[in-house]
Design a protein around this motif. Structure first.
Motif, PDB file in Angstrom:
ATOM      1  N   HIS A  78       0.678  -8.099 -16.670  1.00 13.16           N
ATOM      2  CA  HIS A  78       0.363  -7.376 -15.435  1.00 13.16           C
ATOM      3  C   HIS A  78       0.653  -8.261 -14.223  1.00 13.16           C
TER       4      HIS A  78
ATOM      5  N   HIS B 117      -1.700  -5.110  -7.991  1.00 14.70           N
ATOM      6  CA  HIS B 117      -0.792  -5.934  -8.800  1.00 14.70           C
ATOM      7  C   HIS B 117      -0.784  -7.348  -8.225  1.00 14.70           C
TER       8      HIS B 117
ATOM      9  N   GLU C 208       7.422  -8.031 -14.816  1.00 18.00           N
ATOM     10  CA  GLU C 208       7.239  -7.011 -13.776  1.00 18.00           C
ATOM     11  C   GLU C 208       7.728  -7.525 -12.418  1.00 18.00           C
TER      12      GLU C 208
ATOM     13  N   GLU D 153      -1.997   0.895  -8.310  1.00 17.04           N
ATOM     14  CA  GLU D 153      -3.076  -0.048  -8.655  1.00 17.04           C
ATOM     15  C   GLU D 153      -2.732  -1.448  -8.190  1.00 17.04           C
TER      16      GLU D 153
ATOM     17  N   THR E 279       3.953  -0.628  -7.773  1.00 11.50           N
ATOM     18  CA  THR E 279       4.908  -1.342  -8.641  1.00 11.50           C
ATOM     19  C   THR E 279       5.315  -0.539  -9.883  1.00 11.50           C
ATOM     20  N   ASP E 280       4.340  -0.029 -10.634  1.00 12.67           N
ATOM     21  CA  ASP E 280       4.668   0.693 -11.877  1.00 12.67           C
ATOM     22  C   ASP E 280       5.462   1.968 -11.579  1.00 12.67           C
TER      23      ASP E 280
HETATM   24 ZN   LIG Z   1       2.285  -2.810 -13.478  1.00  7.32          ZN
END
Ligand SMILES: [Zn+2]
Length: 260
Positions: free
Chosen positions: A166, A34, A171, A32, A42-43
Motif C-alpha cells: 500500500h 495513500h 504503486e 483512500e 491512486t487506486d
Molecule cells: Zn492503493
C-alpha cells in the motif's frame, strides 16, 4: 481506432456494439489515504489507466468498451485516515449489481471488473455468481496486484512481498509512470508494518496473507504514515515495465473470457 469509452458513444452506437458481443470493462478503485506522497484516488487512477491501455491493445481483435469508472470502493481498513471515503458493503454491492443488470438489459453478456484496490476483492468475488445467476451474464473480477500477473516481474526486479502492498514501491512506480505530477517523492517514506509479519512474531496472521486465514487488520495496527512498504525504491522505469507485462497478461485473460 474504434471508440472505446462507453460514455462517449451515442445510444445508437452502443446498441450496435452490444449486438457484436462486446466485453464491458469496468474499472473500480478507491478514494483512500495513500501515505503522504500519493493522492487519494491512486487506486482509481491506476485501474482506469490500465483498463484504457488494455482496451486500446485488444480492441483490434474484438470489441471492448471501457465503462465509466467506479471511483469509490470498500476502504474500511483506511477509514481512520483523512480523505478516505468508503462505501458500505450493501451500498457498493447494490451499485454494482444495478449497473450489471442495466448492462444486461442493454444486451451485454460479459462484464469484467478491473480492480485496483485489494479491499474490493472479497466483495467482488462474492457477488460474481449471484449476478450471473440473476442475469445470465458472465462476470469476471481481475485484481491488478495478484500473483498471477506479477510473480515473474517481481522476481526479475527482486522485489519483496511488501514492495507490493500500500502506497508501496509498485504503486508509487505506477503513479510515476501514469501521473508523475501527482507524486510527491520528497514526502515519501518507508514504513515496515509494526505487526502481522513473521519478523514481528506472527506465523499465520500475516499481512501478506496465509491461504484460508483472513483477519480484521486496520491501518493503525500496522502503520503510522499509512504506508505499508517502501515507496523510496519506486521508479518510473519499474512502473513502465510492470505495466507493460500486466496489460499483456490481462489481455490474455480477456481472450479466454471472449472464448467462454
Ligand atoms: Zn492503493
Amino acid at each position: 481506432m474504434a471508440q472505446i469509452f462507453f460514455g462517449e458513444l451515442s445510444s445508437e452506437e452502443v446498441d450496435k456494439i452490444s449486438s457484436q458481443e462486446a466485453l464491458i470493462l469496468i474499472p473500480i478503485g478507491s478514494i483512500e489515504q495513500h501515505g503522504h506522497h500519493l493522492p487519494l484516488a491512486t487506486d482509481s487512477i491506476i485501474s482506469q489507466e490500465v483498463t484504457r491501455l488494455i482496451a486500446e491493445r485488444i480492441n483490434n481483435e474484438f470489441p471492448v468498451l471501457v465503462f465509466p469508472q467506479i471511483p469509490f470502493g470498500k476502504s474500511t481498513e483506511h477509514a481512520s485516515k483523512p480523505g478516505t471515503i468508503s462505501l458500505e458493503t450493501e451500498v457498493l454491492t447494490n451499485l454494482l449489481r444495478n449497473i450489471c443488470k442495466n448492462l444486461v438489459k442493454n444486451g451485454f453478456k460479459k462484464i469484467v471488473f478491473i480492480n485496483g484496490h485489494g479491499g474490493n476483492t472479497n466483495l467482488l468475488n462474492t457477488m460474481l455468481r449471484e449476478i450471473r445467476e440473476e442475469t445470465g451474464a458472465f462476470i469476471t473480477s481481475i485484481y491488478l496486484y495478484s500473483e498471477t500477473f506479477l510473480k515473474e516481474t517481481l522476481d526479475r526486479f527482486k522485489l519483496e512481498e511488501l514492495d507490493v502492498f500500500h502506497a508501496c514501491t509498485l504503486e508509487t512506480s505506477f503513479m510515476m509512470t501514469l501521473k508523475p505530477e501527482l507524486v510527491h517523492m520528497e514526502k515519501a517514506s518507508k514504513e515496515k508494518p509494526h505487526k502481522f509479519t513473521e519478523e514481528s512474531g506472527y506465523k499465520y496472521l500475516k499481512l501478506t496473507g496465509s491461504k484460508g486465514i483472513e483477519f480484521s487488520w486496520l491501518i493503525d495496527d500496522v502503520s503510522d504514515s499509512g504506508v505499508i512498504g517502501d515507496p523510496t525504491k519506486a521508479t518510473a522505469e519499474l512502473g513502465q515495465e510492470v505495466l507493460e507485462s500486466l496489460v499483456e497478461k490481462i489481455c490474455e485473460v480477456l481472450r479466454e473470457i471472449k472464448k467462454v
